[in-house]
Scaffold this active site. Structure first.
Site, mmCIF file in Angstrom:
data_model
loop_
_atom_site.group_PDB
_atom_site.id
_atom_site.type_symbol
_atom_site.label_atom_id
_atom_site.label_comp_id
_atom_site.label_asym_id
_atom_site.label_seq_id
_atom_site.Cartn_x
_atom_site.Cartn_y
_atom_site.Cartn_z
ATOM 1 N N GLU A 110 0.800 -1.408 0.099
ATOM 2 C CA GLU A 110 0.179 -0.167 -0.249
ATOM 3 C C GLU A 110 0.844 1.384 -0.107
ATOM 4 O OE1 GLU A 110 -2.654 1.770 0.122
ATOM 5 O OE2 GLU A 110 -4.287 0.475 0.251
ATOM 6 N N ASP A 162 -10.717 -5.639 12.287
ATOM 7 C CA ASP A 162 -11.634 -7.209 11.526
ATOM 8 C C ASP A 162 -12.741 -5.790 10.970
ATOM 9 O OD1 ASP A 162 -13.272 -5.407 13.897
ATOM 10 O OD2 ASP A 162 -13.961 -7.342 14.717
ATOM 11 N N ASN A 166 -9.470 4.702 2.563
ATOM 12 C CA ASN A 166 -8.754 4.776 1.088
ATOM 13 C C ASN A 166 -8.694 6.533 0.955
ATOM 14 O OD1 ASN A 166 -6.487 2.433 1.567
ATOM 15 N ND2 ASN A 166 -9.001 0.915 1.632
ATOM 16 N N ASP A 191 -10.280 1.260 -3.623
ATOM 17 C CA ASP A 191 -8.690 1.114 -2.484
ATOM 18 C C ASP A 191 -7.664 2.187 -3.312
ATOM 19 O OD1 ASP A 191 -6.193 0.214 -0.547
ATOM 20 O OD2 ASP A 191 -7.568 -1.332 -1.058
#
Length: 297
Positions: free
Chosen positions: A12, A117, A145, A193
């Site tokens: 990333e 999670d 994001n 993303d």
């Protein structure tokens, strides 16, 4: 073209700065420099003992970074040592980590948080101002994001990947205050993303789960799709000597049978250039306590 021999678990935060690309492997806490040579490995820059989402260079301090890491924001020096500025997610009701982050053209740093999670609505967006103040500006995000800013810093794009949506916000260049969110793009499949903008105001986003990168016009119309041989593109930027190389990270986390290019970093030539990553530009820090300005659901 594939850059480097490494395959990242969760690649990333790729940014073009100082004539090369840096990126993160989030869960391993690694900051890496991508090689020009496809047969060479990535070069380690730093490794933190916590997840590392993204960094921005610090203006006038070569080798120093502002990082979205662990449960907050820290400075990282050339020796890889972290000095914490704030850890606003330490006391969250579920275990949290920072995710993506970027500096805006005015020199502030913005970073999102999410639950480990991916608990719904647990995440927030934080802004580190130039004086060192950390403010929560948005809440009730699941997987933030971006953000990505236009060249003048007056528009911000932010994805909530879990909802498949990208929203656009007006930004006050002087204060960093955000306007009312506007829906920009909602994906029918895959998750938006990492994002970046180009010099024509186009928005590029990696589409996790589809193995694609999309470019959108400023009005939200889809302009271009680039297919990649990796199922989970994650972060991207525009770089290279002319700003026309689209660099895309990917991930193999969660794939039952990763392919040979899952987790690779890709380089694709495009027509419209981008600009190098904006630096964080600190003033003399006043070290105030974190505040909460998140009044937008």
């Amino acid at each position: 073209m594939v850059l480097g021999t490494d395959r990242l678990e969760l690649g990333e935060g790729i940014r073009w700065t100082d004539d090369h690309a840096v990126l993160t492997d989030i869960l391993s806490g690694r900051l890496l420099a991508a090689p020009d040579d496809p047969t060479a490995p990535h070069t380690p820059i730093a490794r933190l003992p916590c997840p590392l989402g993204a960094v921005a260079p610090v203006e006038g301090r070569p080798g120093h970074w502002i990082a979205a890491a662990g449960t907050g924001v820290c400075r990282v020096d050339p020796a890889g040592r972290a000095e914490w500025i704030a850890r606003p997610e330490d006391d969250a009701p579920v275990p949290m980590r920072m995710n993506d982050g970027v500096a805006d053209p005015q020199g502030r740093f913005w970073a999102g948080s999410m639950a480990h999670d991916a608990t719904g609505d647990a995440g927030s967006l934080y802004r580190l101002d130039r004086d060192g103040r950390v403010t929560r500006v948005l809440r009730d995000i699941t997987v933030p994001n971006g953000p990505a800013f236009t060249a003048d810093g007056t528009l911000m794009y932010l994805a909530d990947s879990a909802r498949g949506v990208i929203r656009r916000y007006r930004v006050d260049p002087a204060s960093g205050d955000l306007g009312t969110p506007e829906p920009f793009v909602t994906l029918a499949s895959g998750s938006p993303d990492g994002m970046t903008t180009d010099t024509e105001g186009g928005l590029w986003t990696a589409v996790w789960g589809l193995g694609q990168v999309h470019r959108y016009h400023p009005d939200g119309a889809l302009d271009r799709i680039i297919d990649l041989p990796a199922a989970q593109p994650a972060g991207l930027c525009l770089g290279g000597t002319d700003g026309r190389t689209l660099l895309v990270t990917s991930a193999h986390i969660g794939l039952p049978a990763p392919g040979p290019f899952d987790g690779a970093v890709f380089a694709v030539r495009v027509d419209v250039p981008g600009t190098p990553a904006s630096p964080y530009r600190p003033t003399v820090p006043s070290a105030p306590a974190p505040t909460d300005r998140a009044d937008t659901p």
